[in-house]
Write an enzyme that holds these catalytic residues in place. Sequence first.
Site, PDB file in Angstrom:
ATOM      1  N   GLY A  51       2.756  -1.206   4.187  1.00 20.63           N
ATOM      2  CA  GLY A  51       2.831   0.223   3.871  1.00 20.63           C
ATOM      3  C   GLY A  51       4.264   0.641   3.620  1.00 20.63           C
ATOM      4  O   GLY A  51       4.817   0.428   2.541  1.00 20.63           O
ATOM      5  N   GLY A  52       4.890   1.213   4.632  1.00 19.93           N
ATOM      6  CA  GLY A  52       6.233   1.794   4.487  1.00 19.93           C
ATOM      7  C   GLY A  52       7.237   0.888   3.787  1.00 19.93           C
ATOM      8  O   GLY A  52       7.967   1.327   2.886  1.00 19.93           O
TER       9      GLY A  52
ATOM     10  N   HIS B 231      -9.432   1.173   4.410  1.00 22.00           N
ATOM     11  CA  HIS B 231      -8.164   1.373   5.132  1.00 22.00           C
ATOM     12  C   HIS B 231      -8.404   2.316   6.312  1.00 22.00           C
ATOM     13  O   HIS B 231      -9.192   3.251   6.220  1.00 22.00           O
ATOM     14  CB  HIS B 231      -7.102   1.956   4.189  1.00 22.00           C
ATOM     15  CG  HIS B 231      -5.735   1.911   4.779  1.00 22.00           C
ATOM     16  ND1 HIS B 231      -5.296   2.846   5.681  1.00 22.00           N
ATOM     17  CD2 HIS B 231      -4.720   1.018   4.620  1.00 22.00           C
ATOM     18  CE1 HIS B 231      -4.056   2.541   6.055  1.00 22.00           C
ATOM     19  NE2 HIS B 231      -3.689   1.432   5.423  1.00 22.00           N
TER      20      HIS B 231
ATOM     21  N   GLU C  11      -5.641  -5.100  10.194  1.00 23.18           N
ATOM     22  CA  GLU C  11      -4.669  -4.036  10.411  1.00 23.18           C
ATOM     23  C   GLU C  11      -4.980  -3.283  11.714  1.00 23.18           C
ATOM     24  O   GLU C  11      -5.790  -2.343  11.711  1.00 23.18           O
ATOM     25  CB  GLU C  11      -4.695  -3.053   9.245  1.00 23.18           C
ATOM     26  CG  GLU C  11      -4.323  -3.670   7.921  1.00 23.18           C
ATOM     27  CD  GLU C  11      -3.632  -2.656   7.022  1.00 23.18           C
ATOM     28  OE1 GLU C  11      -2.520  -2.950   6.579  1.00 23.18           O
ATOM     29  OE2 GLU C  11      -4.188  -1.574   6.788  1.00 23.18           O
TER      30      GLU C  11
ATOM     31  N   ASN D 299       0.881  -1.175   0.000  1.00 24.13           N
ATOM     32  CA  ASN D 299       0.000   0.000   0.000  1.00 24.13           C
ATOM     33  C   ASN D 299       0.917   1.223   0.000  1.00 24.13           C
ATOM     34  O   ASN D 299       1.483   1.570   1.032  1.00 24.13           O
ATOM     35  CB  ASN D 299      -0.901   0.008   1.236  1.00 24.13           C
ATOM     36  CG  ASN D 299      -1.701   1.304   1.327  1.00 24.13           C
ATOM     37  OD1 ASN D 299      -1.875   2.009   0.332  1.00 24.13           O
ATOM     38  ND2 ASN D 299      -2.170   1.624   2.514  1.00 24.13           N
ATOM     39  N   TRP D 300       1.047   1.831  -1.165  1.00 28.54           N
ATOM     40  CA  TRP D 300       1.999   2.948  -1.282  1.00 28.54           C
ATOM     41  C   TRP D 300       1.458   4.226  -0.644  1.00 28.54           C
ATOM     42  O   TRP D 300       2.184   5.194  -0.509  1.00 28.54           O
ATOM     43  CB  TRP D 300       2.301   3.199  -2.755  1.00 28.54           C
ATOM     44  CG  TRP D 300       3.106   2.139  -3.435  1.00 28.54           C
ATOM     45  CD1 TRP D 300       3.437   0.908  -2.956  1.00 28.54           C
ATOM     46  CD2 TRP D 300       3.693   2.227  -4.742  1.00 28.54           C
ATOM     47  NE1 TRP D 300       4.184   0.227  -3.883  1.00 28.54           N
ATOM     48  CE2 TRP D 300       4.354   1.008  -4.987  1.00 28.54           C
ATOM     49  CE3 TRP D 300       3.711   3.209  -5.734  1.00 28.54           C
ATOM     50  CZ2 TRP D 300       5.041   0.753  -6.164  1.00 28.54           C
ATOM     51  CZ3 TRP D 300       4.383   2.958  -6.920  1.00 28.54           C
ATOM     52  CH2 TRP D 300       5.049   1.739  -7.137  1.00 28.54           C
TER      53      TRP D 300
ATOM     54  N   GLY E 135       2.038   2.279  10.473  1.00 26.50           N
ATOM     55  CA  GLY E 135       2.935   3.416  10.309  1.00 26.50           C
ATOM     56  C   GLY E 135       3.584   3.866  11.602  1.00 26.50           C
ATOM     57  O   GLY E 135       4.181   4.939  11.676  1.00 26.50           O
TER      58      GLY E 135
END
Length: 250
Positions: A233-234, A94, A166, A9-10, A172
């Site tokens: 993500g990251g 999300h 999640e 997930n950018w 994050g």
Amino acid sequence: MGKYVIAGNWKMNKTPAEAKVLIDEIKPLVADATCDVIVGVPFVDLHVALEATAGTNIGVAAQNCHWAESGAFTAEISAGMLKEMGVGYVIIGHSERRQYFGETDQTVNKRVRAALDAGLTVILCVGEYLEQREQGVTAEVCAMQTKIALCGVSAEEMSRIIVAYEPVWAIGTGRTATAEQANEVCAQIRDVVKGLYNADVAAALTVQYGGSMNAGNAAELLAQSDVDGGLIGGASLKAADFAVIVKAAK
Ligand code: PEP
């Protein structure tokens, strides 16, 4: 258990030119992957991502879609628009959408319905806030989010649903759920799906874990019996790290 799926997930990162560079880096590193590999890119990167991944084993996801087919919804993107472009997947619900953009369980359900109707596969995100975990209602929160999101979804359509657990406190933040915590909730989600449908649908469901998964912790998380992949993500913005996670998914 469901088939392994590793999805990046950018978020709001990478311009189209940068997206091409990153995908070109990722491609050779994941060419022999034994799991499904997806990159979830910003809307403006979809065209470049589809071109760069054509003929490869990498699927492309959008990060949201609207529930209406068309109409007066300035700046929104419909599921049909994504499908016509050649997009295969869409991330829905999300926690950043829920937290910052007023997404509710009801609108998540409408978006899931629209995405399925358009022929897309959905990565449905559910997860609790830290306060909810501390209050002991993680299972209830995730069950409620899952049940409402899947209202009106048939057993056949469940083959186009991936659920990503999640925990909001792990996204994050660098704070990862322990492998046991991740596995426990992924198993509970599978159980909810079993109750809604049947044991076969539950067994075939891919349940991902997401929340600060990285090259260092992926193997342990992905080795859990009810964790069938990750939403990353990251670490998905670094080709080498993403590739390590993909390799760990077997
Ligand atoms: C996400 O964005 O879905 C996510 C899990 O982010 P991160 O890996 O950065 O915690």
